[in-house]
Design a protein around this motif. Structure first.
Motif, PDB file in Angstrom:
ATOM      1  N   PRO A 124     -10.759 -11.755   7.317  1.00 53.35           N
ATOM      2  CA  PRO A 124     -11.060 -12.172   5.945  1.00 53.35           C
ATOM      3  C   PRO A 124     -11.128 -11.041   4.935  1.00 53.35           C
ATOM      4  CG  PRO A 124     -13.029 -12.261   7.324  1.00 53.35           C
ATOM      5  CD  PRO A 124     -11.891 -11.997   8.241  1.00 53.35           C
ATOM      6  N   SER A 125     -11.442  -9.814   5.379  1.00 51.02           N
ATOM      7  CA  SER A 125     -11.650  -8.751   4.393  1.00 51.02           C
ATOM      8  C   SER A 125     -11.276  -7.381   4.935  1.00 51.02           C
ATOM      9  CB  SER A 125     -13.110  -8.742   3.921  1.00 51.02           C
ATOM     10  OG  SER A 125     -13.995  -8.665   5.036  1.00 51.02           O
ATOM     11  N   ALA A 126     -10.153  -7.309   5.623  1.00 50.23           N
ATOM     12  CA  ALA A 126      -9.652  -6.035   6.120  1.00 50.23           C
ATOM     13  C   ALA A 126      -8.130  -6.033   6.014  1.00 50.23           C
ATOM     14  CB  ALA A 126     -10.085  -5.784   7.564  1.00 50.23           C
ATOM     15  N   LEU A 127      -7.567  -4.836   5.914  1.00 43.02           N
ATOM     16  CA  LEU A 127      -6.120  -4.732   5.781  1.00 43.02           C
ATOM     17  C   LEU A 127      -5.643  -3.385   6.288  1.00 43.02           C
ATOM     18  CD1 LEU A 127      -5.341  -2.667   3.180  1.00 43.02           C
ATOM     19  CD2 LEU A 127      -6.218  -4.606   1.893  1.00 43.02           C
ATOM     20  N   GLN A 128      -4.333  -3.345   6.562  1.00 38.67           N
ATOM     21  CA  GLN A 128      -3.653  -2.096   6.833  1.00 38.67           C
ATOM     22  C   GLN A 128      -2.458  -2.038   5.905  1.00 38.67           C
ATOM     23  OE1 GLN A 128      -0.425  -1.268   8.432  1.00 38.67           O
ATOM     24  NE2 GLN A 128      -0.952   0.875   8.007  1.00 38.67           N
ATOM     25  N   ALA A 129      -2.262  -0.898   5.225  1.00 42.07           N
ATOM     26  CA  ALA A 129      -1.196  -0.769   4.235  1.00 42.07           C
ATOM     27  C   ALA A 129      -0.399   0.500   4.483  1.00 42.07           C
ATOM     28  CB  ALA A 129      -1.782  -0.744   2.824  1.00 42.07           C
ATOM     29  N   SER A 130       0.897   0.415   4.172  1.00 40.11           N
ATOM     30  CA  SER A 130       1.777   1.574   4.273  1.00 40.11           C
ATOM     31  C   SER A 130       2.690   1.609   3.054  1.00 40.11           C
ATOM     32  CB  SER A 130       2.635   1.519   5.549  1.00 40.11           C
ATOM     33  OG  SER A 130       1.826   1.598   6.703  1.00 40.11           O
ATOM     34  N   TRP A 131       2.857   2.810   2.491  1.00 45.55           N
ATOM     35  CA  TRP A 131       3.749   3.019   1.350  1.00 45.55           C
ATOM     36  C   TRP A 131       4.772   4.078   1.745  1.00 45.55           C
ATOM     37  CZ3 TRP A 131      -1.528   2.460   0.839  1.00 45.55           C
ATOM     38  CH2 TRP A 131      -1.978   1.400   0.014  1.00 45.55           C
ATOM     39  N   PRO A 132       6.053   3.706   1.899  1.00 42.23           N
ATOM     40  CA  PRO A 132       7.062   4.695   2.293  1.00 42.23           C
ATOM     41  C   PRO A 132       7.619   5.457   1.086  1.00 42.23           C
ATOM     42  CG  PRO A 132       8.046   2.514   2.233  1.00 42.23           C
ATOM     43  CD  PRO A 132       6.587   2.335   1.877  1.00 42.23           C
ATOM     44  N   PHE A 133       7.757   6.757   1.236  1.00 35.38           N
ATOM     45  CA  PHE A 133       8.331   7.628   0.213  1.00 35.38           C
ATOM     46  C   PHE A 133       9.444   8.463   0.845  1.00 35.38           C
ATOM     47  CE2 PHE A 133       4.069   6.609  -1.168  1.00 35.38           C
ATOM     48  CZ  PHE A 133       4.228   6.340  -2.524  1.00 35.38           C
ATOM     49  N   GLN A 134      10.179   9.187   0.022  1.00 32.65           N
ATOM     50  CA  GLN A 134      11.311   9.943   0.527  1.00 32.65           C
ATOM     51  C   GLN A 134      10.893  10.993   1.550  1.00 32.65           C
ATOM     52  OE1 GLN A 134      14.512   9.373  -0.122  1.00 32.65           O
ATOM     53  NE2 GLN A 134      14.067   7.699  -1.540  1.00 32.65           N
ATOM     54  N   THR A 135       9.733  11.586   1.375  1.00 30.01           N
ATOM     55  CA  THR A 135       9.326  12.667   2.279  1.00 30.01           C
ATOM     56  C   THR A 135       8.257  12.268   3.281  1.00 30.01           C
ATOM     57  OG1 THR A 135       7.730  13.447   0.618  1.00 30.01           O
ATOM     58  CG2 THR A 135       9.923  14.446   0.592  1.00 30.01           C
ATOM     59  N   GLY A 136       7.839  11.016   3.260  1.00 25.33           N
ATOM     60  CA  GLY A 136       6.823  10.597   4.214  1.00 25.33           C
ATOM     61  C   GLY A 136       6.214   9.264   3.844  1.00 25.33           C
ATOM     62  N   THR A 137       5.175   8.898   4.572  1.00 23.15           N
ATOM     63  CA  THR A 137       4.529   7.595   4.399  1.00 23.15           C
ATOM     64  C   THR A 137       3.029   7.776   4.276  1.00 23.15           C
ATOM     65  OG1 THR A 137       6.251   6.477   5.676  1.00 23.15           O
ATOM     66  CG2 THR A 137       4.156   5.312   5.442  1.00 23.15           C
ATOM     67  N   LEU A 138       2.443   7.026   3.358  1.00 25.42           N
ATOM     68  CA  LEU A 138       0.988   6.970   3.220  1.00 25.42           C
ATOM     69  C   LEU A 138       0.496   5.734   3.955  1.00 25.42           C
ATOM     70  CD1 LEU A 138      -1.791   7.680   1.937  1.00 25.42           C
ATOM     71  CD2 LEU A 138      -1.057   6.362  -0.072  1.00 25.42           C
ATOM     72  N   ASP A 139      -0.433   5.920   4.894  1.00 23.72           N
ATOM     73  CA  ASP A 139      -1.024   4.818   5.653  1.00 23.72           C
ATOM     74  C   ASP A 139      -2.501   4.699   5.315  1.00 23.72           C
ATOM     75  OD1 ASP A 139       1.319   4.130   7.180  1.00 23.72           O
ATOM     76  OD2 ASP A 139       0.960   5.938   8.390  1.00 23.72           O
ATOM     77  N   LEU A 140      -2.971   3.463   5.245  1.00 21.64           N
ATOM     78  CA  LEU A 140      -4.360   3.220   4.854  1.00 21.64           C
ATOM     79  C   LEU A 140      -4.922   2.043   5.635  1.00 21.64           C
ATOM     80  CD1 LEU A 140      -5.712   3.307   1.239  1.00 21.64           C
ATOM     81  CD2 LEU A 140      -6.122   1.257   2.603  1.00 21.64           C
ATOM     82  N   TRP A 141      -6.160   2.175   6.075  1.00 23.23           N
ATOM     83  CA  TRP A 141      -6.876   1.116   6.778  1.00 23.23           C
ATOM     84  C   TRP A 141      -8.175   0.844   6.013  1.00 23.23           C
ATOM     85  CZ3 TRP A 141      -4.356   5.216   8.730  1.00 23.23           C
ATOM     86  CH2 TRP A 141      -3.356   4.987   9.679  1.00 23.23           C
TER      87      TRP A 141
ATOM     88  N   ALA B 211     -16.265  -5.498   9.601  1.00 23.51           N
ATOM     89  CA  ALA B 211     -15.505  -4.628  10.489  1.00 23.51           C
ATOM     90  C   ALA B 211     -14.530  -5.451  11.309  1.00 23.51           C
ATOM     91  CB  ALA B 211     -16.448  -3.859  11.407  1.00 23.51           C
ATOM     92  N   GLU B 212     -13.373  -4.891  11.598  1.00 26.18           N
ATOM     93  CA  GLU B 212     -12.363  -5.554  12.430  1.00 26.18           C
ATOM     94  C   GLU B 212     -12.032  -4.636  13.607  1.00 26.18           C
ATOM     95  OE1 GLU B 212     -11.206  -8.488  12.332  1.00 26.18           O
ATOM     96  OE2 GLU B 212     -11.949  -9.175  10.376  1.00 26.18           O
ATOM     97  N   PRO B 213     -12.506  -4.977  14.802  1.00 25.08           N
ATOM     98  CA  PRO B 213     -12.289  -4.099  15.967  1.00 25.08           C
ATOM     99  C   PRO B 213     -10.824  -3.747  16.197  1.00 25.08           C
ATOM    100  CG  PRO B 213     -13.867  -5.813  16.493  1.00 25.08           C
ATOM    101  CD  PRO B 213     -13.313  -6.159  15.149  1.00 25.08           C
ATOM    102  N   GLY B 214      -9.911  -4.621  15.770  1.00 24.72           N
ATOM    103  CA  GLY B 214      -8.500  -4.330  15.988  1.00 24.72           C
ATOM    104  C   GLY B 214      -7.889  -3.419  14.942  1.00 24.72           C
TER     105      GLY B 214
ATOM    106  N   SER C 290      10.745   5.192  -1.068  1.00 24.89           N
ATOM    107  CA  SER C 290      11.989   4.896  -0.354  1.00 24.89           C
ATOM    108  C   SER C 290      12.111   3.442   0.048  1.00 24.89           C
ATOM    109  CB  SER C 290      12.101   5.776   0.896  1.00 24.89           C
ATOM    110  OG  SER C 290      11.029   5.515   1.798  1.00 24.89           O
ATOM    111  N   GLY C 291      11.098   2.648  -0.271  1.00 21.45           N
ATOM    112  CA  GLY C 291      11.135   1.236   0.084  1.00 21.45           C
ATOM    113  C   GLY C 291       9.864   0.552  -0.363  1.00 21.45           C
ATOM    114  N   PRO C 292       9.775  -0.765  -0.171  1.00 23.94           N
ATOM    115  CA  PRO C 292       8.585  -1.499  -0.603  1.00 23.94           C
ATOM    116  C   PRO C 292       7.384  -1.216   0.288  1.00 23.94           C
ATOM    117  CG  PRO C 292      10.087  -2.961   0.570  1.00 23.94           C
ATOM    118  CD  PRO C 292      10.804  -1.653   0.407  1.00 23.94           C
ATOM    119  N   ALA C 293       6.219  -1.401  -0.274  1.00 20.91           N
ATOM    120  CA  ALA C 293       4.987  -1.257   0.503  1.00 20.91           C
ATOM    121  C   ALA C 293       4.851  -2.406   1.488  1.00 20.91           C
ATOM    122  CB  ALA C 293       3.786  -1.214  -0.429  1.00 20.91           C
ATOM    123  N   SER C 294       4.077  -2.151   2.529  1.00 21.18           N
ATOM    124  CA  SER C 294       3.767  -3.179   3.520  1.00 21.18           C
ATOM    125  C   SER C 294       2.253  -3.283   3.645  1.00 21.18           C
ATOM    126  CB  SER C 294       4.385  -2.809   4.873  1.00 21.18           C
ATOM    127  OG  SER C 294       3.944  -3.698   5.889  1.00 21.18           O
ATOM    128  N   VAL C 295       1.712  -4.460   3.347  1.00 19.17           N
ATOM    129  CA  VAL C 295       0.267  -4.678   3.430  1.00 19.17           C
ATOM    130  C   VAL C 295       0.021  -5.858   4.358  1.00 19.17           C
ATOM    131  CG1 VAL C 295      -1.857  -5.184   2.185  1.00 19.17           C
ATOM    132  CG2 VAL C 295      -0.091  -3.763   1.113  1.00 19.17           C
TER     133      VAL C 295
END
Length: 571
Positions: A517-534, A540-543, A507-512
């Motif tokens: 230096p070596s951590a990320l949070q990503a989200s992929w929106p779809f028509q029925t929901g969103t996939l989130d990934l850390w 390790a990143e405490p935040g 349903s829209g572009p991904a957000s990463v």
């Protein structure tokens, strides 16, 4: 489909068998069937044909201006690539298989010769239930078109319609596909249409116009796709494998080398012809295309191999920066973020380590338009020593990257043994003799001459021991079980959570978002929901706090240097 009796090779009309070959410059062509010669009649399109009573199992050759050659479209050889071809009759695949949706694909690439100790289709079939039990849904077989000798990767094939006999009989391939389908597994075949191997390609003698001597590829004179007979040869080849054996699709090798007049028309026409073989079920088509361009996926091909994802992961985990890794050496983790956000990394921008831009914008394509991998036969086997990633990087880093591959929304591809943490090498091998063997041996050594760490040198690609060292180790160890458990958990998450989102459409572009230096949070929106990934892939990143109830977890990105969490939420 090609009309009965048209095009290349043999076909049946009642009790008569029609043999056809394209030899547009020949003065005289005969069919040698069981040691008797039958004159063939030339046609205006350059084909020669003869219809005769025949029996399955008869041996035949074509005599082109006095030179006897096997059928370039032989379905079966009586021996090696120089031997007479064999008259066969088509066998219908088992009915009832309805195929699977492309969004469900979790692919397993295997080389039949080294997948099992026996190196046969029958032995490979015995391993399929275990793979299906892990959640794998598709098998991609490296090329099986007949090549000289017994050992090889298959990319030096010269008879692309004929099953390589070291792997078994046509009935064995039918049985393999039927068994895979009974387990819910799709079967794809890697098809090489951009070149022939250096020994046994009699098309050079029978139909020199098959090639354009004014253009060359890394493997010799380019194939001339401006010729209708050439386009028909390759289209019929794809139709044959899908129609005869009931395959679920094809992977086309190095389509960036299918160039010149007629090439684009050929590729545009290929997909609908292959799918017309059986409109009742989905047939999937994958390309390898180094150009990073979207046009083929917009012309009916499902997906392309995405080396950019592999290169970003590999360089980040290993620090290697030679050759094609150079353009990923500046900030590989930033490239990984880009690959997760857009699919390709190189989309026409200038990049350090590259002479000029490569690719076009592909971010508008769905995630299923990209086949991602952390290891492939190319990336492992084209190394001098054939090392797998586990021999080059920290084990926890490799596990985390592997988990990322399986749970991200792009189509994942596992290289055989990866699901059990294999460390056996996958080495380049061939089975030529004489001057050709010496040339390949010297060429392989010269390719890696500048790598001082090789010490004793490059393994001899012609040695049977090199081939034997590449066979998978199927020992039941705690490490293998641990990797299999990771594979099972990740693919269960994919099946339960990711595939339904993919089927709904994005349903829209991904957000990463990069965090450190070596951590990320990503989200992929779809028509029925969103996939989130850390993800943390080095520190390790405490935040980087994932919810405590994530559906899939490998460590905790806020506490562990190598960790991944993923979950979905409804729209």
């Amino acid at each position: 489909m090609t009309a009965m009796g048209q095009g290349w090779g043999g076909s049946w009309h009642g009790g008569d068998w029609t043999a056809r070959i394209w030899a547009p410059d020949a003065r005289k062509v005969g069919l040698i069937l069981d040691d008797r010669e039958v004159p063939m009649t030339g046609q205006p399109d350059g084909f020669w044909a003869a219809s005769v009573p025949a029996r399955v199992g008869s041996r035949y050759l074509f005599r082109v201006d006095g030179q006897d050659i096997p059928d370039p479209a032989s379905r079966l050889q009586s021996g090696d690539v120089h031997s007479p071809s064999v008259v066969t009759r088509p066998r219908s695949p088992r009915s009832g298989w309805q195929g699977r949706d492309w969004s469900e694909a979790a692919i397993y690439e295997l080389h039949l010769g080294t997948f099992t100790p026996e190196g046969t289709l029958a032995a490979a079939a015995g391993r399929l239930a275990d793979l299906a039990g892990l959640g794998i849904t598709a098998i991609e077989i490296m090329p099986v078109g007949q090549f000289p000798g017994t050992r090889g990767w298959g990319y030096d094939g010269v008879l692309p319609f004929a099953l390589h006999p070291a792997y078994g009989s046509p009935d064995d391939l039918h049985d393999f596909v039927d068994h895979a389908h009974s387990l819910g597994l799709m079967v794809f075949l890697d098809l090489v249409m951009n070149h022939f191997g250096p020994e046994g390609a009699y098309l050079h003698l029978g139909a020199p116009r098959f090639f354009d001597e004014t253009r060359h590829t890394p493997w010799g004179a380019a194939i001339d796709f401006s010729q209708p007979a050439v386009r028909e040869f390759w289209t019929q080849c794809g139709e044959y494998w899908v129609g005869e054996y009931g395959l679920d699709g094809l992977r086309l090798d190095a389509v960036h080398q299918i160039t010149g007049p007629g090439a684009d028309d050929f590729l545009r026409q290929f997909a609908p012809r292959i799918r017309a073989v059986d409109p009742s079920r989905p047939i999937h088509l994958i390309v390898e295309d180094e150009r990073n361009e979207p046009h083929l996926r917009q012309a009916g091909f499902d997906a392309a191999w995405n080396d950019d994802f592999h290169h970003a992961v590999h360089v980040h985990l290993t620090g290697e920066a030679d050759g094609y890794y150079a353009s990923f050496a500046d900030d590989p983790f930033a490239d990984l973020c880009l690959a997760l956000e857009r699919g390709h990394v190189e989309e026409g921008q200038d990049r350090p380590g590259r002479d000029g831009p490569r690719g076009q914008s592909c971010g508008h394509l769905p995630p299923t338009a990209f086949v991602n991998a952390t290891q492939t036969h190319d990336q492992v086997g084209n190394r001098a020593l054939g090392e797998r990633l586990l021999s080059l990087a920290h084990t926890d880093a490799v596990r985390t990257a592997y988990a990322l591959l399986l749970v991200a929304p792009y189509v994942p591809m596992i290289f055989m043994g990866e699901e059990r943490g294999a460390t056996t090498p996958f080495l380049f091998c061939a089975d030529f003799s004489g001057d050709l063997a010496d040339a390949i041996r010297k060429g392989r050594a010269a390719e890696f001459a500048g790598i001082a760490t090789l010490g004793a040198g490059v393994p001899d690609p012609l040695s049977p021991d090199t081939f034997a060292r590449s066979r998978l180790d199927w020992s039941d160890t705690s490490e293998a079980r641990d990797w299999q458990d990771l594979t099972r958990r990740a693919l269960r998450f994919r099946s339960d959570h990711v595939v339904p989102l993919l089927k709904s459409g994005r349903s829209g572009p991904a957000s990463v978002t990069r965090i450190g230096p070596s951590a990320l949070q990503a989200s992929w929106p779809f028509q029925t929901g969103t996939l989130d990934l850390w993800l943390s892939l080095g520190r390790a990143e405490p935040g980087l706090n994932a919810p405590p109830d994530t559906a899939f977890a490998l460590g905790r990105p806020s506490q562990d240097p190598f960790a991944l969490s993923a979950t979905t939420r409804s729209a």
